[in-house]
Enzyme design. Structure first.
Site, PDB file in Angstrom:
ATOM      1  CD  GLU A 206      46.601  64.242 -35.759  1.00  0.00           C
ATOM      2  OE1 GLU A 206      47.264  63.197 -35.883  1.00  0.00           O
ATOM      3  OE2 GLU A 206      47.026  65.251 -35.175  1.00  0.00           O
ATOM      4  CB  CYS A 364      29.595  50.013 -42.882  1.00  0.00           C
ATOM      5  SG  CYS A 364      29.277  51.608 -42.084  1.00  0.00           S
TER       6      CYS A 364
END
Length: 392
Positions: A206, A364
């Protein structure tokens, strides 16, 4: 019961698991069913049992399933990590299982290398193009001299790309290799602004398809290749400069020496190599179980000593630049973009998908805010003949 049906907070159960959880939270500034944006809103009475038995995997899974909510996951995680709960978030069995597996098996072998591409990078170009900015950079921006607001994301990413170009000393006519080129952000920027020819490689189908479209009309070739492919050097030759942005996290400790061996072979004498990677404060081969399952399978973060040991026989280290604090505003800008554009994605992706990305980006950001994670740009040369002064 679906995620959408779990709307109201539940009464906190009078159980031993709840009492243990509250003791762990004492002093962190995070409360259960509190009224501050970083407090945890409990929506399922079995949440505490699940977290205490499954660790960080259970915490992330429970969020995806709507068992708890938090308006500011980033600040919640930041406070918990600063309180010292990071090392206690993984169960003993989780740590041992991963270390045994990673110690015996090469989790980032050629056969396994494509797993992260299929699980994460192939998740959907429509989602990533809305979450990121127009540069399609999926790595830390450089926020020096910029206000850390989502509106400045594109400027921060362009500043990061330009910083790498300047560290490489790019000039018209040079050939550059981009290892792990993503959606072509660096390749397009370097070709357009510095007049260089770029070969980019990725293991995501992709990414390769969109990168080819993104770099259309520029002297850029995008190849679906692994950096270890034996025929690669014969096909493409050597390069004046190499860059690798946000890919080394997928290399794995068993392949660090191999990675630098191939980089040195592909770099012409006197050439420069900029490695841009997230780094760990400790040398370890562990990974967060939730991130490993849903986001970056088989990924592991290098430590400074691991990078030094792996590269010392191959290249000269010229500069080490840490701007890990800049990943916090980068992740928060991606989260803002995701919220802004989710209406265009809601028919394609499920509420669980959205919560997965919410948790990933928030957790994160909290880890970088707590300085548990770092972001390094390291400059190497292949026998640099003279002095090197790195731009900032």
């Amino acid at each position: 019961m679906t995620i959408e049906q779990r709307l109201a907070p539940t009464a906190l159960p009078d159980t031993r698991h709840r009492q243990v959880a509250e003791r762990l939270l004492e002093g962190s500034g995070v409360r259960l069913n509190g009224d501050r944006p970083w407090d945890i809103c409990v929506r399922h009475p079995d949440l505490f049992r699940r977290i205490l038995s499954q660790g960080s995997l259970g915490l992330g899974d429970a969020y995806m399933e709507g068992w708890w909510d938090c308006e500011q996951i980033d600040e919640m995680i930041h406070r918990l990590l600063k309180h010292g709960l990071g090392s206690r978030a993984h169960t003993f069995s989780e740590r041992i299982a991963y270390r045994l597996q990673a110690g015996v098996i090469n989790l980032q072998s050629r056969r396994r290398a494509g797993v992260v591409g299929k699980v994460h990078y192939d998740f959907g170009n429509d989602l990533f193009t809305r979450m990121l900015d127009s540069t399609l950079c999926y790595s830390c921006g450089y926020w020096k001299d910029l206000a850390t607001t989502p509106d400045n994301l594109q400027q921060a990413q362009e500043a990061k790309l330009d910083l790498a170009c300047r560290k490489l000393g790019l000039a018209p006519g040079m050939r550059v290799l981009d290892i792990g080129c993503g959606w072509g952000s660096f390749a397009a920027y370097a070709a357009r602004h510095y007049g260089v020819e770029v070969v980019g490689i990725t293991i995501s189908a992709e990414q390769a398809a969109l990168a080819q479209e993104y770099c259309s009309g520029l002297p850029v070739s995008i190849l679906l290749k692994d950096y270890r492919d034996e025929d690669f050097r014969r096909e493409v030759g050597t390069f004046d400069a190499i860059v690798s942005i946000g890919m080394f996290e997928h290399v794995g400790h068993k392949n660090y020496a191999t990675y630098f061996t191939h980089a040195a072979r592909l770099l012409r004498p006197g050439g420069r190599f900029v490695l841009h990677t997230i780094g760990s404060n400790q040398s370890d081969i562990s990974a967060d179980p939730w991130v490993n399952r849903y986001i970056f399978p088989n990924g592991v973060l290098p430590s400074a000593s691991q990078l030094i040991r792996a590269s010392e026989d191959h290249l000269i280290m010229e500069d080490w630049h840490n701007f890990g604090a800049d990943y916090d505003p980068t992740l928060m800008a991606w989260r803002a973009n995701l919220d802004t554009h989710w209406h265009a994605l809601a028919d394609t992706y499920s509420p669980r998908d959205k919560r997965m990305f919410e948790y990933y980006l928030g957790a994160c950001a909290g880890a970088f805010r707590a300085r548990q994670l770092q972001l390094w740009q390291v400059v190497f040369t292949h026998g640099n003949p003279g002095r090197y002064d790195a731009p900032r």
